[in-house]
Scaffold this motif. Sequence first.
Motif, PDB file in Angstrom:
ATOM      1  N   HIS A  80      46.619  44.956  35.100  1.00  0.00           N
ATOM      2  CA  HIS A  80      45.776  45.656  35.818  1.00  0.00           C
ATOM      3  C   HIS A  80      45.205  44.720  36.867  1.00  0.00           C
ATOM      4  CE1 HIS A  80      42.876  44.701  32.521  1.00  0.00           C
ATOM      5  NE2 HIS A  80      42.135  44.653  33.440  1.00  0.00           N
ATOM      6  N   PHE A  81      44.635  45.334  37.567  1.00  0.00           N
ATOM      7  CA  PHE A  81      43.822  44.483  38.893  1.00  0.00           C
ATOM      8  C   PHE A  81      42.172  44.768  38.841  1.00  0.00           C
ATOM      9  CE2 PHE A  81      42.149  44.406  42.919  1.00  0.00           C
ATOM     10  CZ  PHE A  81      42.967  43.500  43.666  1.00  0.00           C
ATOM     11  N   ASP A  82      41.551  43.665  38.797  1.00  0.00           N
ATOM     12  CA  ASP A  82      40.100  43.671  38.842  1.00  0.00           C
ATOM     13  C   ASP A  82      39.496  43.609  40.392  1.00  0.00           C
ATOM     14  OD1 ASP A  82      40.151  43.894  36.141  1.00  0.00           O
ATOM     15  OD2 ASP A  82      39.367  41.621  35.891  1.00  0.00           O
ATOM     16  N   ALA A  83      38.926  44.681  40.813  1.00  0.00           N
ATOM     17  CA  ALA A  83      38.485  44.573  42.097  1.00  0.00           C
ATOM     18  C   ALA A  83      37.018  43.809  42.311  1.00  0.00           C
ATOM     19  CB  ALA A  83      38.192  45.931  42.608  1.00  0.00           C
ATOM     20  N   PRO A  84      36.437  43.267  43.186  1.00  0.00           N
ATOM     21  CA  PRO A  84      35.108  42.756  43.148  1.00  0.00           C
ATOM     22  C   PRO A  84      34.239  43.705  42.818  1.00  0.00           C
ATOM     23  CG  PRO A  84      36.152  42.118  45.362  1.00  0.00           C
ATOM     24  CD  PRO A  84      37.122  43.187  44.703  1.00  0.00           C
ATOM     25  N   ASN A  85      34.058  44.906  42.928  1.00  0.00           N
ATOM     26  CA  ASN A  85      32.945  45.943  42.597  1.00  0.00           C
ATOM     27  C   ASN A  85      32.916  45.892  41.009  1.00  0.00           C
ATOM     28  OD1 ASN A  85      35.150  47.584  42.391  1.00  0.00           O
ATOM     29  ND2 ASN A  85      33.598  49.294  43.174  1.00  0.00           N
ATOM     30  N   HIS A  86      33.748  45.391  40.245  1.00  0.00           N
ATOM     31  CA  HIS A  86      33.975  45.607  38.606  1.00  0.00           C
ATOM     32  C   HIS A  86      32.939  44.950  38.282  1.00  0.00           C
ATOM     33  CE1 HIS A  86      35.440  45.635  34.719  1.00  0.00           C
ATOM     34  NE2 HIS A  86      35.904  44.487  35.023  1.00  0.00           N
ATOM     35  N   TRP A  87      32.120  43.885  39.025  1.00  0.00           N
ATOM     36  CA  TRP A  87      31.242  42.991  38.055  1.00  0.00           C
ATOM     37  C   TRP A  87      30.045  43.186  39.047  1.00  0.00           C
ATOM     38  CZ3 TRP A  87      32.357  42.154  33.480  1.00  0.00           C
ATOM     39  CH2 TRP A  87      31.566  41.340  32.869  1.00  0.00           C
ATOM     40  N   ILE A  88      28.810  43.006  38.435  1.00  0.00           N
ATOM     41  CA  ILE A  88      27.651  43.004  39.312  1.00  0.00           C
ATOM     42  C   ILE A  88      27.397  42.122  40.131  1.00  0.00           C
ATOM     43  CG2 ILE A  88      26.319  41.644  37.456  1.00  0.00           C
ATOM     44  CD1 ILE A  88      23.970  43.465  37.869  1.00  0.00           C
ATOM     45  N   THR A  89      28.111  40.987  40.072  1.00  0.00           N
ATOM     46  CA  THR A  89      27.987  40.085  41.217  1.00  0.00           C
ATOM     47  C   THR A  89      28.665  40.355  42.354  1.00  0.00           C
ATOM     48  OG1 THR A  89      29.760  38.828  40.165  1.00  0.00           O
ATOM     49  CG2 THR A  89      27.531  37.851  39.610  1.00  0.00           C
ATOM     50  N   ALA A 180      35.673  28.300  36.441  1.00  0.00           N
ATOM     51  CA  ALA A 180      35.689  29.446  37.012  1.00  0.00           C
ATOM     52  C   ALA A 180      34.727  29.512  38.478  1.00  0.00           C
ATOM     53  CB  ALA A 180      34.934  30.408  36.250  1.00  0.00           C
ATOM     54  N   ARG A 181      33.725  28.402  38.402  1.00  0.00           N
ATOM     55  CA  ARG A 181      32.926  28.142  39.559  1.00  0.00           C
ATOM     56  C   ARG A 181      33.553  27.472  40.708  1.00  0.00           C
ATOM     57  NH1 ARG A 181      27.350  27.817  40.983  1.00  0.00           N
ATOM     58  NH2 ARG A 181      26.794  28.197  38.902  1.00  0.00           N
ATOM     59  N   TYR A 182      34.530  26.404  40.106  1.00  0.00           N
ATOM     60  CA  TYR A 182      35.131  25.676  41.033  1.00  0.00           C
ATOM     61  C   TYR A 182      36.263  26.509  41.879  1.00  0.00           C
ATOM     62  CZ  TYR A 182      38.855  22.281  42.503  1.00  0.00           C
ATOM     63  OH  TYR A 182      39.663  21.720  43.295  1.00  0.00           O
ATOM     64  N   LEU A 183      36.880  27.337  41.136  1.00  0.00           N
ATOM     65  CA  LEU A 183      38.084  28.126  41.748  1.00  0.00           C
ATOM     66  C   LEU A 183      37.440  29.265  42.868  1.00  0.00           C
ATOM     67  CD1 LEU A 183      40.377  29.100  38.791  1.00  0.00           C
ATOM     68  CD2 LEU A 183      40.932  27.749  40.768  1.00  0.00           C
ATOM     69  N   PHE A 211      30.963  35.862  30.607  1.00  0.00           N
ATOM     70  CA  PHE A 211      32.131  36.030  31.407  1.00  0.00           C
ATOM     71  C   PHE A 211      32.018  35.414  32.835  1.00  0.00           C
ATOM     72  CE2 PHE A 211      30.870  39.738  28.548  1.00  0.00           C
ATOM     73  CZ  PHE A 211      31.981  39.710  27.806  1.00  0.00           C
ATOM     74  N   PRO A 212      32.378  34.009  32.973  1.00  0.00           N
ATOM     75  CA  PRO A 212      32.307  33.504  34.171  1.00  0.00           C
ATOM     76  C   PRO A 212      33.345  33.723  35.270  1.00  0.00           C
ATOM     77  CG  PRO A 212      32.871  31.791  32.378  1.00  0.00           C
ATOM     78  CD  PRO A 212      32.510  33.102  31.768  1.00  0.00           C
ATOM     79  N   CYS A 213      34.557  34.078  34.642  1.00  0.00           N
ATOM     80  CA  CYS A 213      35.575  34.328  35.482  1.00  0.00           C
ATOM     81  C   CYS A 213      35.336  35.552  36.304  1.00  0.00           C
ATOM     82  CB  CYS A 213      36.988  34.378  35.003  1.00  0.00           C
ATOM     83  SG  CYS A 213      37.683  33.043  34.445  1.00  0.00           S
ATOM     84  N   HIS A 214      34.757  36.711  35.808  1.00  0.00           N
ATOM     85  CA  HIS A 214      34.351  37.862  36.537  1.00  0.00           C
ATOM     86  C   HIS A 214      33.090  37.547  37.358  1.00  0.00           C
ATOM     87  CE1 HIS A 214      36.942  39.739  33.063  1.00  0.00           C
ATOM     88  NE2 HIS A 214      36.755  40.957  33.875  1.00  0.00           N
ATOM     89  N   SER A 215      32.247  36.888  36.822  1.00  0.00           N
ATOM     90  CA  SER A 215      30.870  36.656  37.506  1.00  0.00           C
ATOM     91  C   SER A 215      31.272  35.712  38.932  1.00  0.00           C
ATOM     92  CB  SER A 215      29.868  35.851  36.687  1.00  0.00           C
ATOM     93  OG  SER A 215      28.658  35.814  37.287  1.00  0.00           O
TER      94      SER A 215
END
Length: 267
Positions: A80-89, A180-183, A211-215
């Motif tokens: 599946h695909f995670d869109a940006p609005n999936h996470w609070i950030t 995650a932050r670097y990417l 969950f830093p990748c999501h964030s």
Amino acid sequence: MSDVITATAHLTAVADQLVSGSIEVVDLTAPLHGGTPILELPEPMGQTARFQLEEISRYDDRGPAWYWNNFRTGEHTGTHFDAPNHWITGKDLDDVSQVPAQRLVGAAVVIDRTAEVSADPDYLLDVADLRVWQEENGPLPERSWLLYRTGWSRHAEDPAAFANLGENSPRTPGLTPAAARYLAEETGILGMGVETVGTDAGAAMGFEPPFPCHSFLLGAGKYGLTQLCHLDKLPVTGAVLIAAPLPIVNGSGSPCRVLALVPTDGN
């Protein structure tokens, strides 16, 4: 006009190569069925629904010449695909229907840590890994998909092994918060794809931030692809990836078909 003619020639060449077999289409999508592993969160958090088919008719009195079904599942089930609005950030960024189609297609690059994950299921990809990869292969291309090969898809038909529950959390690979932050902040990638149930490590609820990748990635308007398979069939560089989620209005993600165009010798 010359640019249009050149682009047309390139696309015609790709179509011809698909017919001849010198470009192979590799399906990176896990089959979607009732036994597909899902993410299970600690109670009392809300839970996603497993995939279910409900038959409407099957060449019978409910519909004599056709077979079809209703289905029920969560947006974040299977590949599946995670869109940006999936996470609070990323809550004010695109839902899955708003993601531009142009951003669903890009170069695919693969970083392989199957050996490390085989030795340690909690293995975390770090910034040093990403820098070594770039020293060997060049900078991460703009608007590319970074695919993290871990070999985890070998467990795709065994939900218990896929979850690999430990004493305090699932034991599955992922990224360090620094990676995650670097990417998110220092590269122009479209997003990241993984073989596990989510882009984050099983223990990522205890990371800072959780969950830093999501964030970081979703907060930066990038995307996630999960539960991929057949990454072993892709070259380190040189493939093109196509992600095709359903354009669900207000959706935070969608099961999707993920395809890679891979050059071959035509044999």
